[in-house]
Design a protein around this motif. Structure first.
Motif, short mmCIF file in Angstrom:
data_model
loop_
_atom_site.label_atom_id
_atom_site.label_comp_id
_atom_site.label_asym_id
_atom_site.label_seq_id
_atom_site.Cartn_x
_atom_site.Cartn_y
_atom_site.Cartn_z
N VAL A 1 0.88 -1.18 0.00
CA VAL A 1 0.00 0.00 0.00
C VAL A 1 0.91 1.21 0.00
O VAL A 1 1.49 1.57 1.03
CB VAL A 1 -0.93 0.01 1.24
CG1 VAL A 1 -1.75 1.29 1.28
CG2 VAL A 1 -1.84 -1.20 1.23
N THR A 2 1.04 1.83 -1.17
CA THR A 2 1.98 2.95 -1.31
C THR A 2 1.31 4.30 -1.09
O THR A 2 1.98 5.29 -0.79
CB THR A 2 2.62 2.93 -2.71
OG1 THR A 2 1.58 2.94 -3.70
CG2 THR A 2 3.47 1.66 -2.89
N PRO B 1 -1.58 5.33 1.23
CA PRO B 1 -2.57 4.93 2.23
C PRO B 1 -3.87 5.74 2.19
O PRO B 1 -4.96 5.17 2.24
CB PRO B 1 -1.84 5.15 3.57
CG PRO B 1 -0.40 5.07 3.22
CD PRO B 1 -0.27 5.64 1.84
N THR C 1 -5.92 4.79 -0.82
CA THR C 1 -6.38 3.40 -0.70
C THR C 1 -7.55 3.30 0.27
O THR C 1 -8.57 2.66 -0.01
CB THR C 1 -5.23 2.50 -0.22
OG1 THR C 1 -4.18 2.53 -1.18
CG2 THR C 1 -5.72 1.06 -0.06
N THR D 1 0.92 -2.64 4.03
CA THR D 1 0.51 -3.74 3.16
C THR D 1 -1.00 -3.94 3.26
O THR D 1 -1.69 -3.31 4.07
CB THR D 1 1.19 -5.06 3.58
OG1 THR D 1 0.78 -5.37 4.92
CG2 THR D 1 2.70 -4.95 3.52
N ALA D 2 -1.49 -4.87 2.43
CA ALA D 2 -2.91 -5.22 2.47
C ALA D 2 -3.29 -5.73 3.85
O ALA D 2 -4.38 -5.42 4.37
CB ALA D 2 -3.21 -6.28 1.41
N ILE E 1 -4.08 -2.96 6.20
CA ILE E 1 -5.43 -2.41 6.04
C ILE E 1 -6.42 -3.22 6.87
O ILE E 1 -7.26 -2.66 7.60
CB ILE E 1 -5.85 -2.42 4.56
CG1 ILE E 1 -5.02 -1.41 3.75
CG2 ILE E 1 -7.34 -2.14 4.41
CD1 ILE E 1 -5.34 0.04 4.06
N VAL F 1 -7.14 -4.97 -2.06
CA VAL F 1 -5.90 -4.22 -2.29
C VAL F 1 -5.11 -4.92 -3.40
O VAL F 1 -4.82 -6.10 -3.33
CB VAL F 1 -5.06 -4.13 -1.01
CG1 VAL F 1 -3.71 -3.46 -1.30
CG2 VAL F 1 -5.82 -3.38 0.07
#
Length: 416
Positions: free
Chosen positions: A345-346, A348, A351, A380-381, A384, A415
């Motif tokens: 996740v670049t 956030p 996203t 990362t996913a 989340i 994601v």
């Protein structure tokens, strides 16, 4: 209202005590619409036979003040918008009375010759009213206005049945948290003996509740002080953030006594370091509350009838506990999730905004999830998913918190 009916993040003994107190105050009545009348924003019952039980003789006729959950059931049964009905009851009880009475009793007109013409017929249905008896001459509490085919499974009975199922499965468990509201009960269970390393799922994860502000938010919704202290002390369990990437097998179960949900059991993976629960809603067992039509009057279930219902629930709990609290089941679930966990996740904020819209989060929920994501420092996913389940612990409404937990792994899968 003379009973405490809500608690968040309670311990098992506290929950059990509350349920026993509530059970002693319960009255269930099947009554025709003609026996109900709204008065001053409350519901008045008349013509109902008294209850004779271990508490003596209790007069059922009288006033009952609706809870917010009862407002929703009245609105549903009478076809009135729930927000409008709640506003009328609290701000304009005269309009509440007029609307409810008009729909229950209809409208007629007497002509000059004495003949009566029905303009709007009265409601011909009977309803199940779930009540708490009044105390010391005070009004009672209307918990729900339901169909006379509603199949009652009380919270205390469900709790007893699930614990019996756990005993039959010979599983070692701890009940880690309980929630109770006017509309539902939620209990979370895990097995301290069934654990699994999940290095990808917890790679680099830091407990967001090490942030004092986030821990304070969790404390604010914890209404059981002893449990709150236990949560606050959770850092002393020997875990260093990210150093022991362990998850435990667990499950949670819930119930509604007032028609706002079903009996539900579903598995979850429990991350003890932060008390996150990643639920697996696709594998849930649900039993809808629907039974045979009940006769009018106060209801007292026979012990045989109750036992048959609870035996079925206990058997389902036993079978699911044996499956969900097994090392093999936990290993399969961890393996599946770890395949998705590492997606980066670049961005956030973007996203979380996109996922929030996709999953129906409010703006406040999106902001809360983002704060937890940043605090946990796991880009990362999986991060989340953990952010959603840690944020849910700060949500005051247990039903909404449970829904958020159900969405966590779905969010992780989205994601890319």
């Amino acid at each position: 209202m003379f009973l405490t009916t809500t608690v968040r993040n309670a311990g098992f003994e506290h929950m059990l005590s509350m349920l026993r107190t509530q059970n002693a105050a319960k009255i269930d009545v099947v009554a025709p619409a003609t026996a109900l009348r709204a008065r001053g924003g409350a519901v008045e019952l008349s013509g109902i036979e008294p209850v004779v039980d271990d508490h003596g003789v209790t007069l059922v006729d009288g006033l009952y003040v609706p809870t917010a959950a009862a407002d929703a059931t009245i609105a549903a049964k009478l076809g009135i918008g729930s927000k409008y009905l709640r506003f009328m009851r609290t701000e304009r009880p005269d309009l509440f009375d007029a609307n409810v009475n008009g729909l229950l009793h209809g409208k007629s007109k007497r002509g000059a010759d004495g003949t009566v013409t029905t303009i709007h017929p009265a409601d011909s249905r009977s309803f199940l009213l779930r009540l708490f008896r009044g105390q010391d001459g005070e009004a009672g509490v209307l918990r729900a206005l339901l169909s006379d085919r509603f199949g009652m499974v009380d919270n205390l009975d469900l709790l007893t049945a699930v614990l019996d199922g756990i005993r039959q499965a010979d599983a070692q468990v701890e009940i880690r948290s309980c929630d109770l509201t006017d509309s539902s009960m939620h209990c979370k269970v895990y097995s301290p003996t069934v654990e699994r390393l999940a290095p990808q799922l917890l790679a680099g994860y830091r407990n967001p509740f090490a942030n004092p502000e986030l821990e304070a938010e969790r404390q604010r919704v914890t209404t059981d002080l002893d449990t709150g202290r236990r949560l606050a002390a959770a850092e002393g369990q020997g875990y260093q953030p990210g150093s022991e990437p362990v998850v435990f097998a667990g499950f949670r179960f819930s119930n509604s006594e007032v028609g706002s949900g079903s009996v539900t059991l579903k598995p979850e993976l429990f991350v003890r370091i932060c008390r996150n629960g990643l639920t697996l809603p696709a594998l849930a067992f649900r039993k809808v509350h629907l039974g045979q039509r009940m006769e009018g009057g106060t209801i007292s279930w026979s012990q045989d009838t109750v036992k048959k219902q609870l035996d079925v629930i206990a058997a389902q709990a036993r079978d699911h506990v044996r499956e969900w609290l097994s090392p093999a089941f936990l290993a399969r679930q961890v393996a599946t999730l770890e395949e998705q966990a590492g997606a980066p996740v670049t961005e956030p904020q973007a996203t979380v905004q996109v996922l929030g819209r996709e999953l129906g989060f409010t703006e406040a929920e999106r902001e809360g999830v983002l704060r937890h994501f940043i605090a946990a420092a796991q880009p990362t996913a999986a991060g989340i998913a953990h952010a959603i389940t840690s944020y849910s612990q700060t949500v005051a409404d247990p039903a909404r918190a449970d829904t958020l937990d159900d969405l966590a792994l779905r969010a992780m899968a989205l994601v890319r």
